[in-house]
Design a protein around this motif. Structure first.
Motif, PDB file in Angstrom:
ATOM      1  N   TYR A   1      -5.097   9.206   4.212  1.00 34.04           N
ATOM      2  CA  TYR A   1      -5.642   8.576   3.006  1.00 34.04           C
ATOM      3  C   TYR A   1      -4.696   7.498   2.489  1.00 34.04           C
ATOM      4  CZ  TYR A   1      -9.173  12.244   2.818  1.00 34.04           C
ATOM      5  OH  TYR A   1     -10.228  13.064   3.108  1.00 34.04           O
ATOM      6  N   VAL A   2      -5.288   6.551   1.754  1.00 35.01           N
ATOM      7  CA  VAL A   2      -4.529   5.500   1.097  1.00 35.01           C
ATOM      8  C   VAL A   2      -4.753   5.643  -0.404  1.00 35.01           C
ATOM      9  CG1 VAL A   2      -6.390   3.771   1.170  1.00 35.01           C
ATOM     10  CG2 VAL A   2      -4.003   3.006   1.184  1.00 35.01           C
ATOM     11  N   ARG A   3      -3.774   5.256  -1.197  1.00 34.64           N
ATOM     12  CA  ARG A   3      -3.877   5.449  -2.639  1.00 34.64           C
ATOM     13  C   ARG A   3      -4.665   4.327  -3.290  1.00 34.64           C
ATOM     14  NH1 ARG A   3       1.548   6.297  -6.046  1.00 34.64           N
ATOM     15  NH2 ARG A   3       1.269   4.070  -6.399  1.00 34.64           N
ATOM     16  N   ASP A   4      -5.291   4.647  -4.416  1.00 29.67           N
ATOM     17  CA  ASP A   4      -6.153   3.687  -5.100  1.00 29.67           C
ATOM     18  C   ASP A   4      -5.396   2.520  -5.717  1.00 29.67           C
ATOM     19  OD1 ASP A   4      -8.506   4.829  -4.482  1.00 29.67           O
ATOM     20  OD2 ASP A   4      -8.877   5.736  -6.423  1.00 29.67           O
TER      21      ASP A   4
ATOM     22  N   GLN B   1       0.814  -1.212   0.000  1.00 27.63           N
ATOM     23  CA  GLN B   1       0.000   0.000   0.000  1.00 27.63           C
ATOM     24  C   GLN B   1       0.854   1.272   0.000  1.00 27.63           C
ATOM     25  OE1 GLN B   1      -1.918  -1.177   3.747  1.00 27.63           O
ATOM     26  NE2 GLN B   1      -3.870  -1.040   2.683  1.00 27.63           N
ATOM     27  N   VAL B   2       0.219   2.362  -0.427  1.00 29.19           N
ATOM     28  CA  VAL B   2       0.812   3.692  -0.332  1.00 29.19           C
ATOM     29  C   VAL B   2      -0.109   4.538   0.546  1.00 29.19           C
ATOM     30  CG1 VAL B   2       1.642   5.714  -1.570  1.00 29.19           C
ATOM     31  CG2 VAL B   2       1.749   3.471  -2.662  1.00 29.19           C
ATOM     32  N   TRP B   3       0.446   5.099   1.638  1.00 27.49           N
ATOM     33  CA  TRP B   3      -0.318   5.858   2.627  1.00 27.49           C
ATOM     34  C   TRP B   3       0.200   7.278   2.764  1.00 27.49           C
ATOM     35  CZ3 TRP B   3      -4.268   4.210   6.019  1.00 27.49           C
ATOM     36  CH2 TRP B   3      -4.581   2.837   5.974  1.00 27.49           C
TER      37      TRP B   3
ATOM     38  N   PRO C   1      -8.247  13.735  -1.975  1.00 29.70           N
ATOM     39  CA  PRO C   1      -7.734  14.187  -3.271  1.00 29.70           C
ATOM     40  C   PRO C   1      -7.946  13.114  -4.337  1.00 29.70           C
ATOM     41  CG  PRO C   1      -6.088  14.424  -1.518  1.00 29.70           C
ATOM     42  CD  PRO C   1      -7.193  13.594  -0.969  1.00 29.70           C
ATOM     43  N   GLU C   2      -7.961  13.515  -5.584  1.00 28.78           N
ATOM     44  CA  GLU C   2      -8.148  12.560  -6.671  1.00 28.78           C
ATOM     45  C   GLU C   2      -7.048  11.500  -6.618  1.00 28.78           C
ATOM     46  OE1 GLU C   2      -8.646  12.408 -11.550  1.00 28.78           O
ATOM     47  OE2 GLU C   2      -8.340  14.319 -10.518  1.00 28.78           O
ATOM     48  N   GLY C   3      -7.461  10.228  -6.728  1.00 32.27           N
ATOM     49  CA  GLY C   3      -6.509   9.136  -6.688  1.00 32.27           C
ATOM     50  C   GLY C   3      -6.268   8.587  -5.297  1.00 32.27           C
ATOM     51  N   TRP C   4      -6.850   9.215  -4.286  1.00 32.87           N
ATOM     52  CA  TRP C   4      -6.718   8.766  -2.901  1.00 32.87           C
ATOM     53  C   TRP C   4      -8.109   8.555  -2.326  1.00 32.87           C
ATOM     54  CZ3 TRP C   4      -1.790   8.218  -0.695  1.00 32.87           C
ATOM     55  CH2 TRP C   4      -0.739   8.713  -1.478  1.00 32.87           C
ATOM     56  N   ARG C   5      -8.187   7.839  -1.204  1.00 33.40           N
ATOM     57  CA  ARG C   5      -9.493   7.593  -0.600  1.00 33.40           C
ATOM     58  C   ARG C   5      -9.322   7.302   0.878  1.00 33.40           C
ATOM     59  NH1 ARG C   5      -9.437   2.159   0.007  1.00 33.40           N
ATOM     60  NH2 ARG C   5      -7.841   1.158  -1.261  1.00 33.40           N
ATOM     61  N   LEU C   6     -10.430   7.427   1.596  1.00 29.10           N
ATOM     62  CA  LEU C   6     -10.430   7.072   3.000  1.00 29.10           C
ATOM     63  C   LEU C   6     -10.256   5.550   3.106  1.00 29.10           C
ATOM     64  CD1 LEU C   6     -10.797   8.552   5.718  1.00 29.10           C
ATOM     65  CD2 LEU C   6     -13.186   7.818   5.675  1.00 29.10           C
TER      66      LEU C   6
END
Length: 562
Positions: free
Chosen positions: A219-222, A56-58, A110-115
């Motif tokens: 946030y974590v990346r999609d 993951q990317v955080w 932000p675009e490309g990231w999510r909770l």
């Protein structure tokens, strides 16, 4: 600790943010494990450290976007005014970022990231050493090693600091003592999951918080760390260890029994970041994929829209398109875009059944572009337009532009053929026969935003456009009265793709979309999990895998990662 309710102890995390406002900073392209990179939020120029942990990317800092400030939805610890400038000037903001209600935490990514979902957090926790059998428990769990790894200066790089929280009635509590973070999964109408960490606590809390409280956000990346992303060669490769992505092999194995007992599927394949984690039935067999054909056609349009060969604002009149019995002048005002949205306003019979003809308004009663009806006439004409404007046969274009470039395994041009009753309409349906494995390649091309290895097969902007809602879930309910009796209906409509849009969906479905076909043909893309699911039911057997059974399969699959 008090029982979690309106008054409970919660936790917040944070990082030094004084360097954040370097607007010229660029997103880092480094991807090595544990390395700190950066992400620039284009909305305000804030630069956040990010960190690769496991797959993951955080965010490695607390979110601090501040379009407004109050003590209800977006707040700064200790500040009770409404001045964004004054709030940003506080030491608390500079060091700890902002606190958000659960609703705002979901909205402001932000675009490309999510909770992150509950499963995302479990994947993080197990990546830093928490045993999975503990990660799935509620309450305080884990051990000192996994907790320390996530704290300030821990080896993971996640760097929690203790920012405190805001109660849902506006009081601020426990800065420098506790940290807590929102999780995307709702518990019920009032509460959602959270993660709690205390300065002196050696465990991590998995609890529920009132949605109106103000917590920190990471946030974590999609998509996962890039070196975990692969592409298939001649065959899909089976993943060696599904636990690397947080899956339970035992739960995945249980899906075979569900597929046998509760579906009529003849082939199912699940792809995680380029490798198979599940393969059921005859996934090599070619067979009919029904209305999935429409999603394939939409993909074909991208290249020709981008290079100007197809102009979406062209009207039927400009295209010299007419049909049996003639189209009216108002119908001829429909543009190509109206047709791709199934909003042409042309309620002419199609050459083949399968649309919602019984819902058609009177011809000429709806202005083109204003009213959605699932309309096979539109979809068939869209195929005709592509051939007319490009000078290419649909199937030959698909073979050259998509099948060959993505290495289809079972593609057979000779099996593809059009059909329809041309006494009703001169525009035939363009049917496809594909294998489940090649359906998965279609989904994976979409998941990778139109890129296959080093080639941009479909413009990324077109993938975004296809999967952006043009008719919402709520609008669908106004058109089709049956939907109120179909609790499994969860979709809005994009450009010939179904977009998961209901408020009653798990957070993993955020941003997901599906190609569907009658009798049980599905390609579903989950950007939030970096997976593709392809399921096919062979039509000649006269059986179907309905949407309700399919959604249950998807939910059981998601549960296999918890």
């Amino acid at each position: 600790m008090a029982t979690i309710s309106k008054k409970f102890i919660i936790v917040v995390a944070v990082l030094t943010m004084g360097f954040r406002y370097h607007v010229n900073a660029q997103d880092s392209t480094e991807n090595s494990e544990g390395r700190e990179n950066t992400f620039t939020d284009p909305r305000d120029g804030s630069v956040y450290k990010t960190v690769n942990i496991g797959t993951q990317v955080w965010f490695a800092e607390n979110f601090a976007y501040l379009p407004e400030v109050d003590t209800v939805h977006i707040s700064v610890y200790g500040y009770k005014g409404n001045s964004v400038k004054k709030a940003k000037g506080t030491e608390s903001y500079k060091k700890y970022g902002a606190l958000y209600s659960w609703e705002k935490a979901n909205q402001l990514a932000p675009e490309g990231w999510r909770l992150p979902t509950d499963a995302d957090w479990m994947l993080l926790e197990t990546a830093v050493g928490m045993p999975k059998e503990l990660a799935v428990k509620n309450g305080w769990r884990g051990d000192e090693n996994s907790t320390v790894a996530l704290k300030d200066k821990g080896h993971s790089g996640f760097d929690i600091k203790f920012a405190g929280w805001r109660t849902d009635y506006g009081d601020f509590r426990f800065q420098n003592e506790h940290a807590n973070f929102w999780v995307a999964d709702a518990r019920d109408n009032e509460r959602a999951y959270e993660r709690l960490i205390g300065l002196n606590n050696k465990k991590i809390g998995r609890e529920y918080g009132n949605k109106g409280c103000g917590f920190s956000v990471r946030y974590v990346r999609d998509i996962p760390v890039e070196h975990h992303i692969t592409y298939p060669e001649k065959e899909w490769e089976m993943m060696d260890d599904v636990s690397e992505f947080g899956w339970s092999q035992d739960k995945i194995n249980q899906l075979y029994r569900y597929a046998i007992d509760s579906t009529n599927a003849t082939g199912i394949i699940v792809i995680q970041s380029g490798k198979m984690i599940y393969d059921y039935g005859d996934t090599h067999e070619l067979s009919y994929i029904a209305s999935v054909r429409k999603s394939l056609l939409s993909m074909l349009y991208g290249k020709y829209v981008e290079n100007g060969t197809i102009k979406l604002n062209k009207t039927l009149k400009e295209l010299n398109i007419d049909d049996i019995g003639k189209l009216s002048e108002i119908e001829k005002e429909a543009t190509i875009l109206d047709i791709l949205q199934s909003k042409s306003g042309v309620y002419h019979p199609a050459s083949n059944p399968g649309g919602n003809e019984w819902l058609f308004p009177e011809r000429g009663s709806k202005k083109p572009g204003t009213y959605f009806i699932y309309n096979n006439w539109d979809f068939n004409v869209a195929g005709y337009i592509l051939e007319q404007e490009t000078g290419k046969d649909i199937y030959e274009a698909f073979e050259k532009d998509i099948a060959n470039k993505t290495g289809f395994q079972q593609w057979d041009l000779s099996k593809q053929r059009k059909s329809g009753d041309t006494s009703k309409s001169k525009f035939k349906a363009y049917h496809f026969e594909l294998s489940t494995r090649d359906m998965a390649r279609i989904g994976y091309l979409m998941l990778r935003k139109g890129k296959w290895k080093n080639e941009q097969v479909i413009p990324a902007s077109w993938v975004e456009r296809m999967t952006t809602i043009t008719t919402s879930y709520e609008e669908m309910y106004k058109v089709d009265p049956r939907l109120k009796d179909w609790p499994w209906w969860k979709w809005g409509q994009g450009l010939m793709w179904r977009i998961w849009d209901s408020p009653d969906i798990a957070p993993e479905f955020k941003g997901a979309y599906t190609a569907t076909g009658n009798q049980g043909q599905y390609i579903t893309v989950f950007p939030s999990m970096d997976i593709v699911v392809a399921l096919k039911t062979k039509a000649v057997y006269g059986r179907r895998t309905n949407k309700e059974a399919y959604e249950r399969f998807l939910n059981k699959l998601i549960d296999a990662r918890k």
